[in-house]
Design an enzyme around this catalytic site. Structure first.
Site, PDB file in Angstrom:
ATOM      1  N   CYS A 136       6.300   5.161   8.666  1.00 20.45           N
ATOM      2  CA  CYS A 136       6.568   5.320   7.238  1.00 20.45           C
ATOM      3  C   CYS A 136       5.366   5.942   6.537  1.00 20.45           C
ATOM      4  O   CYS A 136       5.501   6.875   5.743  1.00 20.45           O
ATOM      5  CB  CYS A 136       6.907   3.966   6.618  1.00 20.45           C
ATOM      6  N   CYS A 221       1.829   0.260  -1.388  1.00 19.61           N
ATOM      7  CA  CYS A 221       3.260   0.346  -1.643  1.00 19.61           C
ATOM      8  C   CYS A 221       3.847  -1.063  -1.750  1.00 19.61           C
ATOM      9  O   CYS A 221       3.410  -1.989  -1.063  1.00 19.61           O
ATOM     10  CB  CYS A 221       3.955   1.117  -0.526  1.00 19.61           C
ATOM     11  N   CYS A 224       4.996  -3.346   1.341  1.00 23.81           N
ATOM     12  CA  CYS A 224       3.964  -3.715   2.308  1.00 23.81           C
ATOM     13  C   CYS A 224       2.738  -4.349   1.657  1.00 23.81           C
ATOM     14  O   CYS A 224       1.672  -4.414   2.277  1.00 23.81           O
ATOM     15  CB  CYS A 224       3.549  -2.488   3.116  1.00 23.81           C
ATOM     16  N   CYS A 247      -3.373   2.936   6.347  1.00 27.73           N
ATOM     17  CA  CYS A 247      -2.143   3.720   6.264  1.00 27.73           C
ATOM     18  C   CYS A 247      -2.142   4.912   7.213  1.00 27.73           C
ATOM     19  O   CYS A 247      -1.107   5.525   7.430  1.00 27.73           O
ATOM     20  CB  CYS A 247      -1.915   4.192   4.834  1.00 27.73           C
TER      21      CYS A 247
END
Length: 258
Positions: A136, A221, A224, A247
């Site tokens: 993602c 985000c 998460c 990330c």
């Protein structure tokens, strides 16, 4: 740079691409020596106004401490692009805070978004974060930023030495090792401590991210990011339950840009 070479036989001029990186380790060492003993403000003014690092951008998540570096850069030149990765998964509070800071500081905000083709092919349901958070992040953060940074020679980060042992010896200027382009990473706040950050917020009456007061010291985000209990590591709320700490924009142990 494209130097001309002449073919004696045909008297034709050929273009040869200069594929050398923008900056080398030698350049980073030279800049660190140049600004040894200089204040953050002095360094920023010279780097931005004299274009010592070429075309510059700030990469900001508009997180808990973002306002400090954004204010510092904007006070020198508000035209410096501020790149924001809109993953379509942010908290509404983060988007509102982004807009508040952009208006307050007069930022040159550039919003980056994932490639629609990537989303359609690899995250059609929008739920990839729930079973493959690395994938993602790759689609929604790493690829869009990689594409955008190709247009710049250097980027400002918000990393600070006091936040981790892995950053204790980081210099102000370093070569970005994420690819072979030879961009510079510039760490203006690397020698700032928590008290300096707090004092700057107060001195300049900078607004705080609204989620900090709700127990979110590190904000990414929304799917998460979890609240953090008092005494826990500030980043323990990121990707809770997963063996994941970054990330993908940075190596494990590195702080996000801002």
């Amino acid at each position: 740079m494209k130097p001309d070479t002449t073919n004696p036989a045909t008297d034709r001029t050929r273009d040869r691409l200069d594929l050398a990186p923008r900056f080398t380790e030698h350049d980073a060492v030279r800049l660190n020596r140049m600004f040894r003993g200089s204040s953050t403000q002095e360094m920023l003014e010279a780097v931005i106004r004299d274009r010592l690092a070429g075309d510059l951008a700030v990469v900001s998540s508009f997180g808990a401490e973002s306002a400090v570096l954004l204010h510092l850069v904007a006070s020198v030149d508000a035209n410096v692009p501020v790149l924001f990765l809109d993953t379509a998964k942010h908290f509404a509070e983060t988007l509102a805070y982004r807009d508040t800071l952009a208006e307050r500081l007069g930022l040159n905000l550039v919003v980056l978004t994932p490639d629609p083709a990537d989303l359609a092919a690899k995250d059609e349901t929008g739920l990839r974060w729930s079973y493959d958070p690395d994938g993602c992040c790759e689609i929604r953060k790493v690829r869009p930023l990689e594409k955008a940074l190709a247009d710049y020679d250097a980027s400002f980060t918000g990393r600070k030495a006091f936040q981790a042992r892995t950053r204790a010896n980081l210099p102000r200027f370093e070569v970005d090792t994420s690819d072979a382009q030879g961009r510079l990473k510039i760490n203006p706040l690397i020698d700032w401590d928590a008290s300096q950050i707090e004092a700057y917020f107060i001195a300049h009456d900078l607004p705080r991210h609204p989620l900090i007061a709700q127990g979110y010291p590190s904000i990414g985000c929304s799917p998460c990011t979890s609240q953090v209990a008092p005494g826990e590591d500030p980043r323990s709320g990121r990707w809770k339950g997963w063996d994941k700490t970054e990330c993908g924009i940075h190596k494990p142990g590195e702080e996000p840009f801002l």
